[in-house]
Design an enzyme around this catalytic site. Sequence first.
Site, PDB file in Angstrom:
ATOM      1  N   ASP A 174       0.826  -1.204   0.000  1.00 16.09           N
ATOM      2  CA  ASP A 174       0.000   0.000   0.000  1.00 16.09           C
ATOM      3  C   ASP A 174       0.866   1.262   0.000  1.00 16.09           C
ATOM      4  O   ASP A 174       1.779   1.390   0.831  1.00 16.09           O
ATOM      5  CB  ASP A 174      -0.863  -0.035   1.268  1.00 16.09           C
ATOM      6  CG  ASP A 174      -1.915   1.050   1.319  1.00 16.09           C
ATOM      7  OD1 ASP A 174      -2.875   0.955   0.544  1.00 16.09           O
ATOM      8  OD2 ASP A 174      -1.769   1.978   2.143  1.00 16.09           O
ATOM      9  N   GLU A 232       1.708  -0.541  -5.130  1.00 17.71           N
ATOM     10  CA  GLU A 232       0.703   0.455  -5.478  1.00 17.71           C
ATOM     11  C   GLU A 232       1.453   1.775  -5.659  1.00 17.71           C
ATOM     12  O   GLU A 232       1.800   2.433  -4.678  1.00 17.71           O
ATOM     13  CB  GLU A 232      -0.345   0.622  -4.373  1.00 17.71           C
ATOM     14  CG  GLU A 232      -1.401   1.632  -4.791  1.00 17.71           C
ATOM     15  CD  GLU A 232      -2.219   2.235  -3.626  1.00 17.71           C
ATOM     16  OE1 GLU A 232      -3.349   2.619  -3.879  1.00 17.71           O
ATOM     17  OE2 GLU A 232      -1.704   2.345  -2.507  1.00 17.71           O
TER      18      GLU A 232
END
Length: 545
Positions: free
Chosen positions: A244, A284
């Site tokens: 993330d 990401e």
Amino acid sequence: MKRSFAALWLAAAWAGGCGGDPPAAEPGGFAEKNWPAEAEALLAGSDWYRHAVFYEVYVRSFQDSDGDGVGDLKGLESRLDYLKELGVDALWLMPILETPFFDSGYDVADYLAVNPDYGTEEDLESLLDAAHARGMRVIMDLVLNHTSAAHSWFVESRADRTNAKADWYVWSDTPSHPDNGCGTQSGVFGDSAWEYDAGRGQYYFHRFYPEQPDLNYRSPAVVEATLGVARHWLDRGVDGFRCDVIGLLHESATECEMLPATVDYIRELRAVVDEYPGSVLVAEPSKLTDATAYFGDGADMFHMAFHFGYGYFWGFPFGAGSAAPITDTFAASLERFPVGAQDALVIGSHDVARAYAVAQGDDTRHRRAAWIQLTARGTPYVYYGEELALRPGTDEVVDLRDTARTPMLWDGTPGHGFTTGTPWLAFGAEADTFHLAAEREDPTSMWAFYRDLLRLRRGRAVWGTGEMELLETGTTTVFAFHRADAFMAYVVAVNLTPDEVTARLARADLGERAERVIGSGTLALDASGADLVLPGAGAAVFRVR
Ligand code: NOJ
Ligand code: MG
């Protein structure tokens, strides 16, 4: 707990365009024969992730097993055979760890504890075993930029200015910092990225919600602790991580993404992952238009990174009927990526509008977008429910993004096979019509389309690792490319408009003979190229060698 949410990437993908009323694409299509032995071999090797089809699962919304209305790990395990049948080889689980749920689990309160809403550590172990027994892998979300404010690390850090974890977060006497904040003092999810804490009489930095304080990676103890988190789950059999907003770990006064210190950290994380052969990392990226920085030399950072330049922006080219933005984004990654880099291809996620909405309800637009995602060079990640063209919901528990996180629709019963109780979030629109049971019976359904296209990939290395060459088409409305390896070659062509189109593919040696394997339209090869005809809103895959 509902929040107003205004991330720019959401807005970007939400927008579509107007393209009139395209005719329906030809139903059905066929897939080439199955190659199960080849598929198994490709998925067993160290390059398995290049050949796999990933599936992003929101455990909370996938399958409830105990009637509490909340999806759980046992429920997910009971659906593995479904996923296998669809053609899925690996799962990405959105956060499943303890959380006060201010950001749907992206606010982790304990890195080592499974969220009791979703089950126990034994349930996770059982899921991993069941997946591995079917030759499937499972990666977890690893949220390292920030913790929840309820994490014991933060509770300790905020207690006073002298405790052992006093420097584990980013503290400042003013709502700004000379070495932090990357030129803006505003967060992604609101006005200020700084929150006053009365206990310390200081401000802490939070890139996302105030309940998500950023960890301070200048502290070697934080580096050690978070690498330990990765080790912990790898030891338990997880096959890797989706990282993330990993580019944001370090910041300076002017820069926030992929600072040299962040790159160093990622190399350390990769070294940990490499201790577990076959484990992988997918990034990401925060910069939505270029993931090159996440690949390092092609072997020392991420195995994959999401290609958001296509995945979060395809609504625009399809709305405008123009192939140029798609050509540009693929050309850029083909040009810039180091050898070894692998695109992770999406047309949606838990952060953006449902593909159905981005396509403005135009079934053929969704299909054509998926067509590119599933045949371009890279590893596809299907967001759960995309294969049913799940409609958006209107209910919000956390924020607007919940409209793309509604429970899975398995059948036409009142709980739609998702739960025997009341779902934690209301089902999306048209739930009685577009559910798995109905779509499975309908050879023209979105589900049948995904099944056929995924079958076409199976056992054919060319899709995961073959060369991809963008083709000149002499028109602005067709996106076409050539995929080839030593064994086979294909031409893929997608019409961005609702009108029939003819195009000239001017490249010699395209192949030996053209056979359409799925879709509609014709390709006639000659010595200097090929004549292509695609019906309005049509797309096709041609085997040419
Ligand atoms: C990116 C995640 O995909 C998103 O859902 C989350 O809100 C932010 N990172 C913060 O963790
Ligand atoms: Mg449950």
